[in-house]
Design a protein around this motif. Sequence first.
Motif, PDB file in Angstrom:
ATOM      1  N   SER A   1      -4.523  -2.802  -7.684  1.00 62.53           N
ATOM      2  CA  SER A   1      -4.584  -0.878  -7.288  1.00 62.53           C
ATOM      3  C   SER A   1      -6.371  -1.359  -6.857  1.00 62.53           C
ATOM      4  O   SER A   1      -6.982  -1.171  -6.698  1.00 62.53           O
ATOM      5  CB  SER A   1      -4.529   0.147  -7.672  1.00 62.53           C
ATOM      6  OG  SER A   1      -5.453   0.074  -9.220  1.00 62.53           O
TER       7      SER A   1
ATOM      8  N   SER B   1       3.111   5.775  -5.462  1.00 69.02           N
ATOM      9  CA  SER B   1       2.899   5.846  -7.226  1.00 69.02           C
ATOM     10  C   SER B   1       2.308   7.348  -7.784  1.00 69.02           C
ATOM     11  O   SER B   1       2.213   7.438  -8.364  1.00 69.02           O
ATOM     12  CB  SER B   1       2.694   4.888  -7.586  1.00 69.02           C
ATOM     13  OG  SER B   1       1.400   4.227  -7.790  1.00 69.02           O
ATOM     14  N   ARG B   2       0.946   7.244  -6.444  1.00 65.31           N
ATOM     15  CA  ARG B   2       0.050   8.343  -7.213  1.00 65.31           C
ATOM     16  C   ARG B   2       0.687   9.533  -6.508  1.00 65.31           C
ATOM     17  O   ARG B   2      -0.388  10.579  -7.760  1.00 65.31           O
ATOM     18  CB  ARG B   2      -1.390   8.334  -6.315  1.00 65.31           C
ATOM     19  CG  ARG B   2      -1.795   6.793  -6.126  1.00 65.31           C
ATOM     20  CD  ARG B   2      -3.318   6.436  -5.037  1.00 65.31           C
ATOM     21  NE  ARG B   2      -3.472   5.907  -4.909  1.00 65.31           N
ATOM     22  CZ  ARG B   2      -4.380   5.275  -3.903  1.00 65.31           C
ATOM     23  NH1 ARG B   2      -5.228   6.298  -3.148  1.00 65.31           N
ATOM     24  NH2 ARG B   2      -4.828   4.011  -3.573  1.00 65.31           N
TER      25      ARG B   2
ATOM     26  N   TYR C   1       1.028  -0.738   0.222  1.00 65.65           N
ATOM     27  CA  TYR C   1      -0.347   0.045  -0.009  1.00 65.65           C
ATOM     28  C   TYR C   1       1.084   1.250   0.329  1.00 65.65           C
ATOM     29  O   TYR C   1       0.501   2.197  -0.983  1.00 65.65           O
ATOM     30  CB  TYR C   1      -1.045   0.345   1.082  1.00 65.65           C
ATOM     31  CG  TYR C   1      -1.473   1.103   1.365  1.00 65.65           C
ATOM     32  CD1 TYR C   1      -2.499   1.565   0.283  1.00 65.65           C
ATOM     33  CD2 TYR C   1      -2.010   2.087   2.198  1.00 65.65           C
ATOM     34  CE1 TYR C   1      -3.507   2.976   0.240  1.00 65.65           C
ATOM     35  CE2 TYR C   1      -2.888   2.761   2.395  1.00 65.65           C
ATOM     36  CZ  TYR C   1      -3.637   3.219   0.828  1.00 65.65           C
ATOM     37  OH  TYR C   1      -4.311   4.864   1.419  1.00 65.65           O
TER      38      TYR C   1
ATOM     39  N   GLU D   1       2.135   1.247  -3.209  1.00 68.00           N
ATOM     40  CA  GLU D   1       0.606   2.445  -4.326  1.00 68.00           C
ATOM     41  C   GLU D   1       0.763   3.521  -3.894  1.00 68.00           C
ATOM     42  O   GLU D   1       0.488   4.544  -5.009  1.00 68.00           O
ATOM     43  CB  GLU D   1      -0.898   1.363  -3.873  1.00 68.00           C
ATOM     44  CG  GLU D   1      -1.398   1.946  -4.756  1.00 68.00           C
ATOM     45  CD  GLU D   1      -2.595   0.780  -4.004  1.00 68.00           C
ATOM     46  OE1 GLU D   1      -4.150   1.624  -4.403  1.00 68.00           O
ATOM     47  OE2 GLU D   1      -2.797   0.037  -3.618  1.00 68.00           O
TER      48      GLU D   1
END
Length: 525
Positions: free
Chosen positions: A372, A96-97, A90, A93
């Motif tokens: 995701s 990456s945003r 997480y 993730e």
Amino acid sequence: MKLTGLGVWNLYFLLKFVLFIRGDISFHFLENLALFSFLALSFSKPLVQRSKHVIAVVAAVVLLYYDSWLPPISRLTKQAANVQDFSIGYFLEISSRVVNVDLLLGIFVAAIFYWYTAKWLRYTSFSLLGFGYVYWLSTSVQLPLESAPVVRNSRESAVTNTQVDVVNTQQTPDQQLQRFYQQQSLLTSNFPAAITGESFDVLILNVCSIANADLEAIGVDVNELFADFDILFSDFNSATSYSGPAAIRLLRASCGQTSQQQLFKPAAQQCHLFSNLEKLGYNTQVAMNHDGHFDDFKGLISTYGGIKVPTLDFTNYSPAQYGFDDKPIYSDQDVLINWLKSQPQSNTPRALYYNTISLHDGNQVAGQRRMSSIESYPRRQQQLFSDIGQFIAQLEKQGRNTLLMVVPEHGAALTGDKVQFSGLREIPSPRIVSVPTAVKFIGANVKHSGLIEVSDPTSYFALSELVSRALRNDVFSGAGSIRALLENLPVAPKVAENQDTIMMYINKRPYIQLDGGEWTAYPQN
């Protein structure tokens, strides 16, 4: 020491001007001008000159963060303990945003363009023009004043039936906010001394991470989703973007909206919805599809929500999902139907507060490949409402009169916006706090008239009023109508708040205040 051009540092300021004009960042004029002035100084000693650039790099990074919409460092340090609970998957993730590929490509192109044109163009002059333009914008665009916010009071809301005073005077945003909270402090649901007519259960499903914007993002029509319900509050204000405060606000629905700070102080017993039901003989209960450990959710609703949280036993369940912290999350259908089956055969009315995190950001579906949050959200949303549908079918089969409410805590920020990347909910923006709240009356004699949409802005107090009115009007015998319960239901301006962050509408446009600073228009997509 002398003054010179900024050289490559001009690229830093010019890029910030572009981002500011686009609404991607704010721009603190004086601080940026101070850095510009410092960079314009040139020192004859090489060591001093190099030291200047080292200091400037640190200052530029700090200032860029300060100009961004990211939460203050002080707030991040307070959340450090929670971040430590994130699983590695997480965390990657989320990381990456944050990376905006288009922005990085734009910076690369701008750098190459600067490299080829710096010999012919005086970029320091362009930077000075940029400062002039920003200054002109900041002085020409004034924050509008607003008349006092209107709170429409119900016939039976206040203890003394005192109507809320509305004064059409011009007010600053701070005055408007204080006026709002002053008006809200006058609101208290007046529950009856006894149930009039047939008794009924009150079941509240508090759903984490679903807003109108999230449903729109995955192509789900909110009216179709709740087509089998009786009432849809399509512009319901969750008043916050975090679970603990949202749950407390719901459990304290019998009084008007308070500030974030007041949430974590004792409230009058008459403000606690479940306490009011207990006085009428209700057996109040709590259930969840998670253990409630994160951010001490169980402790918060127990201490400030006025309900007793039992020991949660999941030994007979298999995980349906795993949360962002790798903790198990259980099937909503299993938990709800098991709760229903465990209830004794009794005429005593019951009130249930149920909390589900099946739609929370970072969840992974058990037994499936890692996805995701954005990819898995539509599947999890379908499963959640399938589970709720199965629960409703069992309630109808059981035959007890039931008032069922589906109340989202806040949105998932599924798509993000210019201010916050996907999943970030530090600022309670309109797209996060505007949630669909639905009510269903279950009973053999209830007169249904299809889905009634309430498009006026409402919040938790309206739900308490709805319960209070249902207790007074014999809807479940068929003598009263559902539509009559909605007449003059309380509405209020949309104000939402997290710790040190406030969102409020001014002249029909959302503004935010961070850490008690200036009010700033919230950039729209």
